[in-house]
Design a protein around this motif. Structure first.
Motif, PDB file in Angstrom:
ATOM      1  N   MET A 196      61.748  18.624  78.557  1.00  0.00           N
ATOM      2  CA  MET A 196      62.424  19.030  79.348  1.00  0.00           C
ATOM      3  C   MET A 196      61.915  18.882  80.581  1.00  0.00           C
ATOM      4  N   LYS A 197      62.570  18.735  81.728  1.00  0.00           N
ATOM      5  CA  LYS A 197      62.049  18.870  83.255  1.00  0.00           C
ATOM      6  C   LYS A 197      63.262  19.866  83.822  1.00  0.00           C
ATOM      7  N   ARG A 198      62.211  20.346  84.743  1.00  0.00           N
ATOM      8  CA  ARG A 198      63.661  21.414  85.389  1.00  0.00           C
ATOM      9  C   ARG A 198      63.734  20.848  87.246  1.00  0.00           C
ATOM     10  N   LEU A 199      64.638  21.538  87.685  1.00  0.00           N
ATOM     11  CA  LEU A 199      64.669  20.496  89.217  1.00  0.00           C
ATOM     12  C   LEU A 199      65.105  21.622  89.979  1.00  0.00           C
ATOM     13  N   THR A 200      65.189  21.845  91.219  1.00  0.00           N
ATOM     14  CA  THR A 200      65.351  22.627  91.927  1.00  0.00           C
ATOM     15  C   THR A 200      65.975  21.842  93.105  1.00  0.00           C
ATOM     16  N   LEU A 201      67.532  22.384  93.364  1.00  0.00           N
ATOM     17  CA  LEU A 201      67.596  21.525  94.779  1.00  0.00           C
ATOM     18  C   LEU A 201      67.935  22.138  95.508  1.00  0.00           C
ATOM     19  N   LEU A 202      67.456  22.497  97.067  1.00  0.00           N
ATOM     20  CA  LEU A 202      67.204  23.345  98.329  1.00  0.00           C
ATOM     21  C   LEU A 202      68.275  22.423  99.040  1.00  0.00           C
ATOM     22  N   ARG A 203      69.751  22.265  99.703  1.00  0.00           N
ATOM     23  CA  ARG A 203      70.168  21.799 100.849  1.00  0.00           C
ATOM     24  C   ARG A 203      69.141  22.466 101.951  1.00  0.00           C
TER      25      ARG A 203
ATOM     26  N   ARG B 249      62.893   9.764  89.954  1.00  0.00           N
ATOM     27  CA  ARG B 249      61.777   8.613  88.886  1.00  0.00           C
ATOM     28  C   ARG B 249      60.124   8.366  89.688  1.00  0.00           C
ATOM     29  N   GLY B 250      60.317   8.821  90.549  1.00  0.00           N
ATOM     30  CA  GLY B 250      58.667   8.290  90.866  1.00  0.00           C
ATOM     31  C   GLY B 250      57.909   9.324  91.651  1.00  0.00           C
ATOM     32  N   VAL B 251      58.140  10.441  90.492  1.00  0.00           N
ATOM     33  CA  VAL B 251      57.807  12.132  90.489  1.00  0.00           C
ATOM     34  C   VAL B 251      56.404  11.887  89.041  1.00  0.00           C
ATOM     35  N   SER B 252      55.307  12.020  89.178  1.00  0.00           N
ATOM     36  CA  SER B 252      54.368  12.294  88.343  1.00  0.00           C
ATOM     37  C   SER B 252      54.634  12.991  87.656  1.00  0.00           C
ATOM     38  N   ASP B 253      54.887  12.348  86.363  1.00  0.00           N
ATOM     39  CA  ASP B 253      55.330  13.797  85.430  1.00  0.00           C
ATOM     40  C   ASP B 253      54.134  15.059  84.912  1.00  0.00           C
ATOM     41  N   ASP B 254      53.342  15.370  85.660  1.00  0.00           N
ATOM     42  CA  ASP B 254      52.917  16.529  85.435  1.00  0.00           C
ATOM     43  C   ASP B 254      53.380  17.875  86.187  1.00  0.00           C
ATOM     44  N   ALA B 255      54.276  17.018  86.850  1.00  0.00           N
ATOM     45  CA  ALA B 255      55.623  18.135  87.624  1.00  0.00           C
ATOM     46  C   ALA B 255      56.624  18.575  86.282  1.00  0.00           C
ATOM     47  N   GLY B 256      56.194  19.367  85.859  1.00  0.00           N
ATOM     48  CA  GLY B 256      57.811  19.833  84.835  1.00  0.00           C
ATOM     49  C   GLY B 256      58.725  20.789  85.788  1.00  0.00           C
ATOM     50  N   HIS B 257      58.843  20.894  86.618  1.00  0.00           N
ATOM     51  CA  HIS B 257      60.149  21.620  87.639  1.00  0.00           C
ATOM     52  C   HIS B 257      59.371  21.607  89.199  1.00  0.00           C
ATOM     53  N   VAL B 258      60.454  20.853  89.283  1.00  0.00           N
ATOM     54  CA  VAL B 258      60.263  19.895  90.962  1.00  0.00           C
ATOM     55  C   VAL B 258      61.111  20.844  92.305  1.00  0.00           C
TER      56      VAL B 258
ATOM     57  N   ALA C 103      71.332  25.844 102.482  1.00  0.00           N
ATOM     58  CA  ALA C 103      71.279  26.805 102.358  1.00  0.00           C
ATOM     59  C   ALA C 103      70.954  27.262 100.533  1.00  0.00           C
ATOM     60  N   ALA C 104      72.235  26.397 100.432  1.00  0.00           N
ATOM     61  CA  ALA C 104      72.096  26.981  98.592  1.00  0.00           C
ATOM     62  C   ALA C 104      70.862  26.252  97.572  1.00  0.00           C
ATOM     63  N   LEU C 105      70.728  27.083  96.287  1.00  0.00           N
ATOM     64  CA  LEU C 105      69.854  26.954  95.502  1.00  0.00           C
ATOM     65  C   LEU C 105      70.412  26.617  94.056  1.00  0.00           C
ATOM     66  N   ALA C 106      70.634  25.584  93.891  1.00  0.00           N
ATOM     67  CA  ALA C 106      70.620  24.905  92.627  1.00  0.00           C
ATOM     68  C   ALA C 106      70.208  23.950  91.715  1.00  0.00           C
ATOM     69  N   THR C 107      69.804  24.910  90.351  1.00  0.00           N
ATOM     70  CA  THR C 107      68.773  24.414  89.281  1.00  0.00           C
ATOM     71  C   THR C 107      69.398  24.534  87.953  1.00  0.00           C
ATOM     72  N   LEU C 108      68.934  23.111  87.531  1.00  0.00           N
ATOM     73  CA  LEU C 108      69.134  21.999  86.798  1.00  0.00           C
ATOM     74  C   LEU C 108      68.013  21.890  85.627  1.00  0.00           C
ATOM     75  N   ASP C 109      68.368  21.740  83.906  1.00  0.00           N
ATOM     76  CA  ASP C 109      67.296  21.730  83.296  1.00  0.00           C
ATOM     77  C   ASP C 109      68.227  20.097  82.831  1.00  0.00           C
ATOM     78  N   LEU C 110      66.673  19.293  82.580  1.00  0.00           N
ATOM     79  CA  LEU C 110      67.156  18.184  82.285  1.00  0.00           C
ATOM     80  C   LEU C 110      66.336  17.164  81.215  1.00  0.00           C
TER      81      LEU C 110
ATOM     82  N   GLU D  56      71.573  27.429  86.936  1.00  0.00           N
ATOM     83  CA  GLU D  56      71.563  27.985  88.164  1.00  0.00           C
ATOM     84  C   GLU D  56      72.559  27.749  89.853  1.00  0.00           C
ATOM     85  N   LEU D  57      73.010  28.326  90.124  1.00  0.00           N
ATOM     86  CA  LEU D  57      73.430  28.292  91.559  1.00  0.00           C
ATOM     87  C   LEU D  57      74.010  29.124  92.859  1.00  0.00           C
ATOM     88  N   ILE D  58      72.587  30.047  93.441  1.00  0.00           N
ATOM     89  CA  ILE D  58      72.479  30.619  94.421  1.00  0.00           C
ATOM     90  C   ILE D  58      72.921  30.089  95.608  1.00  0.00           C
ATOM     91  N   ARG D  59      74.670  30.328  96.334  1.00  0.00           N
ATOM     92  CA  ARG D  59      74.371  30.533  97.779  1.00  0.00           C
ATOM     93  C   ARG D  59      73.829  31.862  99.018  1.00  0.00           C
TER      94      ARG D  59
END
Length: 181
Positions: free
Chosen positions: A1-8, A95-104, A140-147, A164-167
């Motif tokens: 399981m990986k986690r991705l947080t997006l910040l506009r 896809r090019g991020v190192s697998d050492d990163a659990g949360h990007v 400035a919205a922040l969205a967190t996705l579990d992958l 999660e989605l926080i505006r």
């Protein structure tokens, strides 16, 4: 399981029309929004193993203000491909991020980030937050996705759950919605 947080990136300044789009800075509201999101991330004790970001001025300034409020140094990997990128390009970057990163943490622009949510999160009615993103993924919205992946190279469409989605306006009503673009 990986986690991705997006910040506009936060709200940018359009006053100096002589600037290239890439060089537009944040306005005062954007600075406040970025700080509010950084404080939120600190309160939630978010930990990012890797940060990838567009080198556009409004993104670098968003990160500066976010980082100050967050209280931790982010050390982003500045990637020009993220600037005004499509969802397909953003997936390629991830896809090019190192697998050492659990949360990007990925910091960038619309419509790419919004489209990334649409591509990664299934449109099957199971995500009320996806419906909110369809209305607007504001600055400035922040969205967190579990992958549902073990390796970043496996990232593909319909492999995420938007958890999660926080505006900025969710944290401070004065930060929206006058003009959320």
């Amino acid at each position: 399981m990986k986690r991705l947080t997006l910040l506009r990136h936060a709200k940018s300044d359009w006053l100096d029309r002589s600037l290239r789009d890439f060089d537009r800075p944040l306005n005062a509201r954007g600075m406040r929004g970025a700080k509010a999101m950084g404080l939120y991330a600190a309160e939630k004790k978010m930990v990012f193993d890797a940060v990838v970001a567009s080198p556009a001025v409004r993104v670098t300034e968003t990160i500066d203000h976010f980082e100050t409020a967050f209280g931790h140094t982010l050390n982003p990997d500045w990637d020009r491909r993220i600037y005004l990128a499509s969802s397909v390009t953003l997936i390629d970057v991830l896809r090019g991020v190192s697998d050492d990163a659990g949360h990007v943490l990925m910091v960038g622009h619309n419509p790419g980030l919004e489209d990334l949510v649409f591509d990664l999160v299934p449109n099957d009615g199971s995500s009320p937050l996806r419906d909110v993103v369809e209305e607007k993924f504001p600055t400035a919205a922040l969205a967190t996705l579990d992958l549902a992946i073990d390796h970043w190279a496996e990232l593909d469409n319909n492999k995420a759950q938007l958890v999660e989605l926080i505006r900025p306006r969710d944290l401070d009503p004065d930060l929206g919605p006058q003009d959320d673009d």
